[in-house]
Design a protein around this motif. Structure first.
Motif, mmCIF file in Angstrom:
data_model
loop_
_atom_site.group_PDB
_atom_site.id
_atom_site.type_symbol
_atom_site.label_atom_id
_atom_site.label_comp_id
_atom_site.label_asym_id
_atom_site.label_seq_id
_atom_site.Cartn_x
_atom_site.Cartn_y
_atom_site.Cartn_z
ATOM 1 N N MET A 1 0.846 -1.174 0.000
ATOM 2 C CA MET A 1 0.000 0.000 0.000
ATOM 3 C C MET A 1 0.890 1.235 0.000
ATOM 4 O O MET A 1 1.806 1.337 0.805
ATOM 5 N N THR A 2 0.608 2.137 -0.894
ATOM 6 C CA THR A 2 1.405 3.360 -0.988
ATOM 7 C C THR A 2 0.992 4.343 0.106
ATOM 8 O O THR A 2 -0.059 4.201 0.738
ATOM 9 N N GLU A 3 1.822 5.344 0.292
ATOM 10 C CA GLU A 3 1.531 6.387 1.290
ATOM 11 C C GLU A 3 0.224 7.106 0.955
ATOM 12 O O GLU A 3 -0.579 7.397 1.842
ATOM 13 N N GLU B 1 -2.352 5.899 -0.719
ATOM 14 C CA GLU B 1 -3.467 4.989 -0.436
ATOM 15 C C GLU B 1 -3.718 4.891 1.063
ATOM 16 O O GLU B 1 -4.867 4.878 1.505
ATOM 17 N N LEU B 2 -2.658 4.841 1.845
ATOM 18 C CA LEU B 2 -2.777 4.780 3.294
ATOM 19 C C LEU B 2 -3.472 6.020 3.841
ATOM 20 O O LEU B 2 -4.393 5.916 4.671
ATOM 21 N N MET B 3 -3.078 7.183 3.374
ATOM 22 C CA MET B 3 -3.704 8.420 3.837
ATOM 23 C C MET B 3 -5.172 8.484 3.428
ATOM 24 O O MET B 3 -6.015 8.977 4.170
ATOM 25 N N SER B 4 -5.493 7.975 2.257
ATOM 26 C CA SER B 4 -6.877 7.930 1.805
ATOM 27 C C SER B 4 -7.706 7.011 2.698
ATOM 28 O O SER B 4 -8.840 7.339 3.061
ATOM 29 N N GLU B 5 -7.141 5.878 3.090
ATOM 30 C CA GLU B 5 -7.837 4.944 3.983
ATOM 31 C C GLU B 5 -8.067 5.572 5.355
ATOM 32 O O GLU B 5 -9.131 5.418 5.957
ATOM 33 N N ILE B 6 -7.071 6.285 5.866
ATOM 34 C CA ILE B 6 -7.210 6.967 7.159
ATOM 35 C C ILE B 6 -8.299 8.028 7.065
ATOM 36 O O ILE B 6 -9.150 8.141 7.952
ATOM 37 N N ASN C 1 -4.003 13.775 9.200
ATOM 38 C CA ASN C 1 -3.176 12.647 8.796
ATOM 39 C C ASN C 1 -2.946 11.646 9.925
ATOM 40 O O ASN C 1 -1.981 10.893 9.911
#
Length: 105
Positions: A1-3, A5-10, A61
């Motif tokens: 998972m890219t950064e 994508e991770l921020m979008s999930e959060i 974030n």
């Protein structure tokens, strides 16, 4: 998972949490305060947020929701207790209700 994508999930998790919290607070504030583990002041603030404010807040974030307990015994009761699951969940809820709610400052 890219950064990204991770921020979008959060962001999505935060928005879902905030919308659920606001809905719970508006339906029954006392129960919401207990279930969310928040103070009445935080509940009042969340209740009054506009949709735009919810979206803006969800874009932080960091995760806005977190575990209400730091006690591994409570986590164990909720996940591994095999004798009587309903009693284990009730016991864990009683233990968590005795914990002090946190104020975000």
């Amino acid at each position: 998972m890219t950064e990204i994508e991770l921020m979008s999930e959060i962001r999505d998790a935060n928005l879902n949490y905030l919308m659920l919290a606001q809905q719970l607070i508006r339906a029954d504030k006392a129960t919401a305060i207990f279930r969310l583990g928040i103070s009445s002041e935080i509940a009042d603030l969340l209740e009054g947020l506009s949709n735009m404010q919810l979206v803006k807040l969800s874009s932080a974030n960091v995760m806005l929701a977190r575990f209400r307990f730091d006690d591994s015994a409570i986590l164990g009761m909720l996940t591994n207790y095999t004798k009587d699951r309903s009693q284990a969940h009730l016991h864990a809820a009683i233990l968590m209700s005795g914990q002090v709610t946190e104020a975000i400052g």
